[in-house]
Design a protein around this motif. Structure first.
Motif, mmCIF file in Angstrom:
data_model
loop_
_atom_site.group_PDB
_atom_site.id
_atom_site.type_symbol
_atom_site.label_atom_id
_atom_site.label_comp_id
_atom_site.label_asym_id
_atom_site.label_seq_id
_atom_site.Cartn_x
_atom_site.Cartn_y
_atom_site.Cartn_z
ATOM 1 N N HIS A 342 2.067 -3.897 -0.132
ATOM 2 C CA HIS A 342 2.025 -4.525 -1.458
ATOM 3 C C HIS A 342 2.111 -3.475 -2.567
ATOM 4 O O HIS A 342 2.891 -3.612 -3.517
ATOM 5 N N ASP A 422 -2.246 -12.135 -4.860
ATOM 6 C CA ASP A 422 -2.186 -13.488 -4.304
ATOM 7 C C ASP A 422 -1.102 -13.619 -3.242
ATOM 8 O O ASP A 422 -1.205 -14.442 -2.335
ATOM 9 N N GLY A 423 -0.076 -12.799 -3.343
ATOM 10 C CA GLY A 423 1.023 -12.887 -2.391
ATOM 11 C C GLY A 423 0.866 -12.001 -1.181
ATOM 12 O O GLY A 423 1.767 -11.951 -0.327
#
Length: 442
Positions: A342, A422-423
């Motif tokens: 991320h 959130d992803g």
């Protein structure tokens, strides 16, 4: 009205740089942080003993170590309410934004300086530009001034965004003495964190490079050991003495003879020693400061136990008593792959980032590992990222400095990382090897 933090990155960083304070003495620093956090506006601000239990601290100082630092902080303009909240060396703070449903995200930044005398050379930018340390023998020689600036600016950016969830920023004291990570990892603020980011500037990575997560930090233990023998006249009756200095010498020799372990790398070092009083006196007291490190927490425990055994054997062989005190320690905690991916993804889109490195070996120790370990044990994800900076000399040196072009880069990387969690796909915690298996002393 005060300008936003985002417009004052250089100003803030230089202000922190000019007024460094060592671990458990960050009184003025905490006051400045409180002022800035209150200007930003948060839902909860816990200062000093409100942020953690003082009994959970490591490397705690004697009471007399604080007075001059409190008075200096007061002279600089530290607020009396903050000095009261941090009395006795309970420094640092935690800021919380509560924005409803969503993930709970943590960011840890450290705030202490080092006992390093800062350079006065004209080619050292802080000296040339007038923000060199104003405290003799103390300096921000590791970039924590930049870390605090990032923490404040990221807090402000998240508040101004449409972030939904809970954001917790740990402004942690006493990292350089490995004292502050443990109490914050035991505090109520670490509970329920889904994603934790810790960050460091530089570490030999240039401006424009971002390392999304460190691997293989070393678990570490700091040790103080004291030998007590019996004094005697060195000429008239040396046989009546029990020589603590001889015990010290034997202990140091034994320490460097500790066998390495087949399961991985270990390190021991004796970095400071003192003994004796005069040339004609058998020394009755000696003291050392030492450390043990390991590639895993278990290997650190092996090295630490062998170090104590080596010291006790030396004391006994010379008729001395030994006090062996582990003043602080930290575990190993690795960055989680999902969170590394991320950070790498968001960093690639940040202006000024020219290279993204997924992972890199750390090669040192960090008490942020306590917070990372706690989050991971509770089922969350953690990563320790590095934002590169062109520093003219190594960390912990008199001429260390931060390339201020890296300040906005760090803010943007951290802000995007927080806002985008959130992803992040979850991982099966049972399949993650924490490299922390038991390693005995057999």
């Amino acid at each position: 009205m005060t300008r936003p933090v985002a417009e004052r990155l250089v100003e803030l960083r230089r202000g922190f740089h000019e007024h460094p304070e060592p671990g458990w003495r960050e009184y003025y620093t905490t006051s400045r942080l409180v002022e800035e956090i209150e200007r930003i506006g948060v839902d909860e601000l816990a200062v000093g003993r409100e942020a953690y239990d003082p009994d959970d601290r490591m490397a705690v100082l004697d009471d007399g170590a604080h007075d001059e630092w409190v008075e200096r902080a007061r002279e600089r303009g530290a607020r009396e309410d903050v000095l009261e909240a941090t009395a006795g060396g309970v420094t640092g703070c935690v800021a919380v934004l509560d924005r409803g449903e969503g993930p709970t995200v943590g960011l840890r930044v450290d705030i202490d300086g080092l006992f390093v005398e800062e350079s006065t050379d004209d080619d050292h930018e802080p000296a040339r530009e007038g923000f060199r340390s104003d405290t003799d023998g103390t300096m921000h020689a590791c970039g924590h001034d930049a870390h605090m600036t990032w923490g404040l600016a990221t807090l402000e950016a998240v508040k101004e965004s449409d972030f939904s969830g809970r954001f917790v920023v740990f402004f942690q004291p006493a990292e350089e003495i490995s004292g502050g990570g443990h109490p914050m990892a035991e505090s109520r603020f670490i509970e329920g964190i889904d994603h934790l980011f810790a960050v460091h500037v530089g570490l030999d990575h240039p401006t424009g490079r971002v390392v999304a997560g460190i691997e293989r930090p070393l678990a570490m233990a700091h040790v103080d050991a004291s030998f007590e023998g019996t004094s005697a006249h060195a000429g008239k009756s040396p046989e009546e003495g029990d020589n603590a200095m001889q015990a010290l010498g034997t202990a140091i020799s034994n320490a460097y003879g500790i066998p390495r372990h087949g399961d991985g790398m270990t390190r021991v070092n004796v970095g400071y020693a003192e003994a004796g009083s005069a040339s004609n006196v058998i020394a009755d007291r000696a003291r050392v400061e030492a450390e043990a490190r390991g590639e895993t927490t278990a290997l650190k425990e092996y090295a630490k136990s062998r170090l104590e055994r080596a010291f006790r054997g030396a004391a006994e062989s010379h008729g001395c008593e030994l006090e062996f005190d582990v003043v602080s320690e930290s575990p190993r905690a690795d960055s989680d792959p999902a969170l590394v991916e991320h950070v790498a993804s968001v960093a690639a889109g940040v202006d000024g980032v020219t290279e993204v490195v997924p992972t890199a070996d750390f090669g040192a120790s960090e008490d942020a590992a306590y917070l990372m370990e706690r989050v991971q044990e509770d089922g969350g994800l953690a990563t320790y990222l590095i934002v590169g900076t062109d520093h003219p000399t190594a960390h912990h040196t008199p001429t260390f400095d931060v390339d201020e072009d890296s300040l906005p880069i760090g803010v943007d990387v951290l802000t995007r990382a927080v806002l985008g969690v959130d992803g992040v796909a979850d991982v099966d915690r049972t399949d993650v090897d924490r490299v922390d298996g038991s390693t005995g002393d057999e």
